[in-house]
Each structure stands twice: as C-alpha cells, then as structure tokens.
Write an enzyme that holds these catalytic residues in place. Sequence first.
Site, PDB file in Angstrom:
ATOM      1  N   PRO A  86       0.811  -1.226   0.000  1.00 33.99           N
ATOM      2  CG  PRO A  86      -0.316  -1.271   2.035  1.00 33.99           C
ATOM      3  CD  PRO A  86       0.506  -2.105   1.122  1.00 33.99           C
ATOM      4  CD  GLU A 113      -1.672  -8.154  10.439  1.00 36.39           C
ATOM      5  OE1 GLU A 113      -2.711  -7.542  10.164  1.00 36.39           O
ATOM      6  OE2 GLU A 113      -1.639  -9.387  10.603  1.00 36.39           O
ATOM      7  NE  ARG A 150      -5.310  -3.277 -22.634  1.00 36.47           N
ATOM      8  CZ  ARG A 150      -4.983  -2.110 -23.145  1.00 36.47           C
ATOM      9  NH1 ARG A 150      -3.890  -1.501 -22.768  1.00 36.47           N
ATOM     10  NH2 ARG A 150      -5.759  -1.550 -24.051  1.00 36.47           N
ATOM     11  CG  ASP A 165      -6.332   1.622 -24.788  1.00 24.80           C
ATOM     12  OD1 ASP A 165      -7.513   1.426 -25.069  1.00 24.80           O
ATOM     13  OD2 ASP A 165      -5.550   0.764 -24.393  1.00 24.80           O
TER      14      ASP A 165
HETATM   15  N1  ADE Z   1      -1.444  -4.720  -0.820  1.00 31.32           N
HETATM   16  C1  ADE Z   1      -2.212  -4.228   0.155  1.00 31.32           C
HETATM   17  N2  ADE Z   1      -2.735  -3.060  -0.189  1.00 31.32           N
HETATM   18  C2  ADE Z   1      -2.287  -2.782  -1.437  1.00 31.32           C
HETATM   19  C3  ADE Z   1      -2.474  -1.711  -2.350  1.00 31.32           C
HETATM   20  N3  ADE Z   1      -3.222  -0.656  -2.063  1.00 31.32           N
HETATM   21  N4  ADE Z   1      -1.864  -1.774  -3.530  1.00 31.32           N
HETATM   22  C4  ADE Z   1      -1.081  -2.820  -3.833  1.00 31.32           C
HETATM   23  N5  ADE Z   1      -0.872  -3.848  -3.030  1.00 31.32           N
HETATM   24  C5  ADE Z   1      -1.463  -3.846  -1.836  1.00 31.32           C
END
Ligand code: ADE
Length: 253
Positions: A86, A113, A150, A165
Amino acid sequence: MIISALSIFPQIIKYYCDYGIVKQAINKGALKVDVFNLRDFAIKGQVDDTVYGGLPGMVLKPEPIFEAYSHIEQKYGKPYVICPEPWGKRLDQKDFERWKQRKHILVICGRYEGIDERVKVLVDEEVSLGDFVLSGGEVAALAIIDGISRLLPDVLSEPESLKADSFFRWLGYPVYTKPREFKGMQVPDILVSGDHRKIKLWALWHSIERTLRKRPDLVPKDLTDLEIKIIQAIKEGVKFEDWIKKHLREVER
Ligand code: ADE
C-alpha cells in the site's frame, strides 16, 4: 516475456489468466505466466509467523520466499522483482510500458500484516494500486499481468485500439453500440453520418472534453495547435456541432 508470481493463493492468479486478453497473450506465445505456491517452498507448509516485539498479526516468513526466489531464478534467470504494497509508488500506465521491455518479472504477493522486511533486499520496486489497503498482493499482481499483456507485440488484434486507449494521450471518448435509441437516449447523429473526418474530430473533441472535466491533471504539456483550439472552444462553452461547422475547413488545412 515471462511473468512469475509468488502467492499463497496461486489459483486466484491462474484463474484470471485463463480469460480474455491475458489468455490470448499466452496462447500467442507473447507471454508466459508461471504462478508459484509459496507453501511449496515452506517447511511443513508454514508460510507465516508472529511478529517480533509482540506486535500484532502474522507476517510472511523470509525463508520460503528466498527458497522460491532461488528456484524461480534457476528456472528463468534473474527476475525484476515487484512487490505490491500500500505504500508503494502508485501504479500507472508508464510502469507497464517500462516493464513490458523486461524478459522476466517476478511479483511477490504479500498477505497478512506483511512480509518480513529482510525479503526487501530481493525487491526492485514496491507499487501500490491506490491509497487503500487490500488483504493481499494478488489483485495488484493481476493488474500488472493484465496491463502488461495487452501491450506485448501482436496481442491486440487492432493495435489502433491501443492508440485510442485511455492514457495514450487523452482519456477515451464516449462509445456507443446498437440500438441507436435506447430508453429515449440517442446515439449522437454524427456517429451514424459516415463522415469519417468529422467523426475523428468528434472523438478527439470528446476525449479532450472528458479529460478536462474528469482528470485535468492528465492534460498533456505538448499540445498541438488543433488541441489548443479545441480546448479554447470547450472552455468558452462552444458546442461541438457549432464548432465543426465553422472549423472543418481550417482544421483540415
Ligand atoms: N497490498 C495491500 N494493499 C495494497 C495496495 N493498495 N496496492 C497494492 N498492493 C497492496
């Protein structure tokens, strides 16, 4: 190109790759996707453990990931390693353009986690799908596999559709199919006029209009004279139908 993925839920990734453009890319030989089950590299299948320091949750252990990495490296050569997280750099189309040049990419999918920090010595890039938290990296791995496949040579039967695109230059223009009238809503007359010069301009105008309205941050810096004229007209509130009457001659010069 080879994309390897390492996951505790390999079926999620395998299943998706059996459909659509990804499957086409695989069948045409442009792409091989090899998904490895992390459990196969773990002693007694134990892939996770508790967090040091008494902190909460479970974390993917380093040994199975390093084992898997060695196996994958031996099989296909040294991979370029991407790890969805994230806090990674936000994924965008330019990443796919860059990665499609690589021979072998490995996506390591986290769960729980997270992944033991020492795994990160193997990782070249951490990428994120957006500012939200998913329960694992598989969805991001699929986004990467799909986005790259692609772009590989000879995968799309109509490469023009790549140019048209979203994110080629402007966002996509509105598209319609039959029926011409649906619940009182009409397909714009110009699209059934058969006048291809006008239709091309209609598409460009509406791509620009959509970009200005929905994602002004994506407006390119190197605008053509025609694009500048269209932007001016849109900002002045001019309708396409009125603009085209006046400007068709001029833009064709
Ligand atoms: N793993 C957990 N959250 C994520 C996200 N927002 N983007 C990519 N991988 C993740």
